[in-house]
Design an enzyme around this catalytic site. Structure first.
Site, short mmCIF file in Angstrom:
data_model
loop_
_atom_site.label_atom_id
_atom_site.label_comp_id
_atom_site.label_asym_id
_atom_site.label_seq_id
_atom_site.Cartn_x
_atom_site.Cartn_y
_atom_site.Cartn_z
N PRO A 90 0.84 -1.31 0.11
CA PRO A 90 0.10 -0.17 0.02
C PRO A 90 0.79 1.18 -0.02
CG PRO A 90 -0.19 -1.11 2.16
CD PRO A 90 0.67 -2.20 1.16
N GLU A 139 1.92 -8.11 9.22
CA GLU A 139 2.16 -6.93 9.32
C GLU A 139 3.03 -6.02 8.25
OE1 GLU A 139 0.57 -5.39 11.74
OE2 GLU A 139 1.50 -3.18 10.97
N ARG A 173 -4.05 -8.62 -20.41
CA ARG A 173 -4.92 -8.28 -21.35
C ARG A 173 -4.21 -7.03 -22.42
NH1 ARG A 173 -7.93 -3.98 -20.84
NH2 ARG A 173 -10.02 -5.00 -21.46
N ASP A 212 -10.28 1.43 -24.31
CA ASP A 212 -10.50 1.18 -23.13
C ASP A 212 -10.33 2.51 -22.28
OD1 ASP A 212 -11.59 -1.37 -22.89
OD2 ASP A 212 -9.49 -2.07 -22.31
N1 SAM Z 1 1.50 -2.35 7.80
C1 SAM Z 1 1.56 -2.32 6.12
C2 SAM Z 1 1.25 -0.75 6.10
O1 SAM Z 1 0.49 -0.21 6.69
O2 SAM Z 1 1.65 -0.30 4.88
C3 SAM Z 1 0.31 -2.96 5.43
C4 SAM Z 1 0.49 -4.46 5.51
S1 SAM Z 1 -0.71 -5.25 4.88
C5 SAM Z 1 -1.88 -5.82 6.03
C6 SAM Z 1 -0.15 -6.97 4.35
C7 SAM Z 1 0.37 -7.05 2.93
O3 SAM Z 1 -0.85 -6.78 2.08
C8 SAM Z 1 1.36 -5.84 2.35
O4 SAM Z 1 2.64 -6.26 3.03
C9 SAM Z 1 1.16 -5.85 1.13
O5 SAM Z 1 1.75 -6.89 0.40
C10 SAM Z 1 -0.34 -6.17 0.60
N2 SAM Z 1 -1.00 -5.35 0.50
C11 SAM Z 1 -2.10 -4.49 1.17
N3 SAM Z 1 -2.86 -3.60 0.75
C12 SAM Z 1 -2.33 -3.34 -0.53
C13 SAM Z 1 -2.41 -2.45 -1.49
N4 SAM Z 1 -3.47 -1.59 -1.25
N5 SAM Z 1 -1.86 -2.59 -2.64
C14 SAM Z 1 -0.69 -3.52 -2.89
N6 SAM Z 1 -0.55 -4.36 -1.69
C15 SAM Z 1 -1.32 -4.26 -0.51
#
Ligand code: SAM
Length: 254
Positions: free
Chosen positions: A87, A114, A152, A167
């Protein structure tokens, strides 16, 4: 193109990657996807992949030694970039999908719990991609989103090559509305121009409706787009349609 996906939950990928266009693209050899279980690269007989965070706090952290062993095994001698779904990454968009579609091989690392150990992020990850400003439980769904959006765009994957050209986002605009038979449904008519068979009029109508959609829903896209003379003219027409005695009406159905 080849995708290697590193995950703690390989079973999550089974359905989505096998169905529909993604499934067909793999069967016809246009794309291949290998899903690797990070747990298989653990060092101990309990297959431990995570541990508590140094400094304390909630959640478990995926271990650097296990993750790097998995990355290096999958990467081999290739120069495939490691993309960590996070994220905190750059927000994935159509342009990034098009850039990735030019590469022969990418490695997608799905985190979970986490976080992953920061040393992996700083020394083994090449790019971090987010699929939006929200937090998911793991990187599995984001990895599938990336595989889908990129696949795609690969030549030969969509039956009609022109279909992704129109698209949304491909040319900085949202897609125009689409209709199919019947021409009248519960008193709702398909726009006359689409039944006319006049290709020039249809093209102009669609461009105008694309501009209308973008103007009303995503004006930020228009600010970034280099507009052609025709597009500027059509936007002027739209602006006059929407300003009635100084009032701007933003209801698309009006
Ligand atoms: N503690 C992290 C933070 O606040 O940035 C979030 C960890 S999340 C619970 C667990 C995993 O989900 C991350 O390591 C990532 O690989 C994935 N993830 C969660 N949200 C995501 C998003 N919006 N885009 C891409 N990967 C995501």
């Amino acid at each position: 193109m080849h995708f290697d996906i590193l995950t703690l939950f390989p079973e999550m990928f089974t359905g989505p990657l096998e169905a529909s266009i993604l499934g067909k693209a793999q069967q016809s050899g246009l794309v291949s996807v290998d899903v690797w279980n990070i747990r298989d690269y653990a060092f101990d007989r309990h297959k431990i992949v995570d541990d508590t965070p140094y400094g304390g706090g909630a959640g478990m952290v995926l271990k650097a030694d296990v993750l790097v062993r998995a990355i290096e095994a999958v990467q081999g001698d290739s120069k495939a970039p490691v993309i960590y779904l996070s994220p905190q990454g750059k927000v994935f968009d159509q342009q990034m999908a098009a850039e990735l579609a030019e590469l022969p091989h990418v490695i997608l690392l799905s985190g979970h719990y986490e976080e992953i150990d920061e040393r992996v992020r700083t020394h083994w990850v090449d790019v971090e991609l987010s699929i939006g400003d929200y937090v998911l439980t793991g990187g599995e769904l984001p990895a599938m989103v990336v595989v889908d959006a990129v696949t795609r765009l690969l030549p030969g994957v969509l039956g009609d090559e022109s279909s992704h050209q129109q698209d949304s986002f491909q040319h900085g605009l949202l897609d125009h509305p689409h209709y199919t038979r019947p021409a009248e449904f519960r008193g709702l008519q398909v726009p006359e121009v689409l039944l006319s068979g006049h290709h020039g009029h249809i093209r102009r109508y669609r461009l105008k409706e694309s501009l209308r959609r973008t103007m009303l829903r995503r004006p930020d896209l228009l600010e970034k787009k280099e507009l052609s003379k025709e597009e500027r003219q059509l936007l002027e027409e739209l602006a006059s349609e929407y300003s009635v005695e100084g009032r701007v009406n933003t209801n698309e159905s009006d």
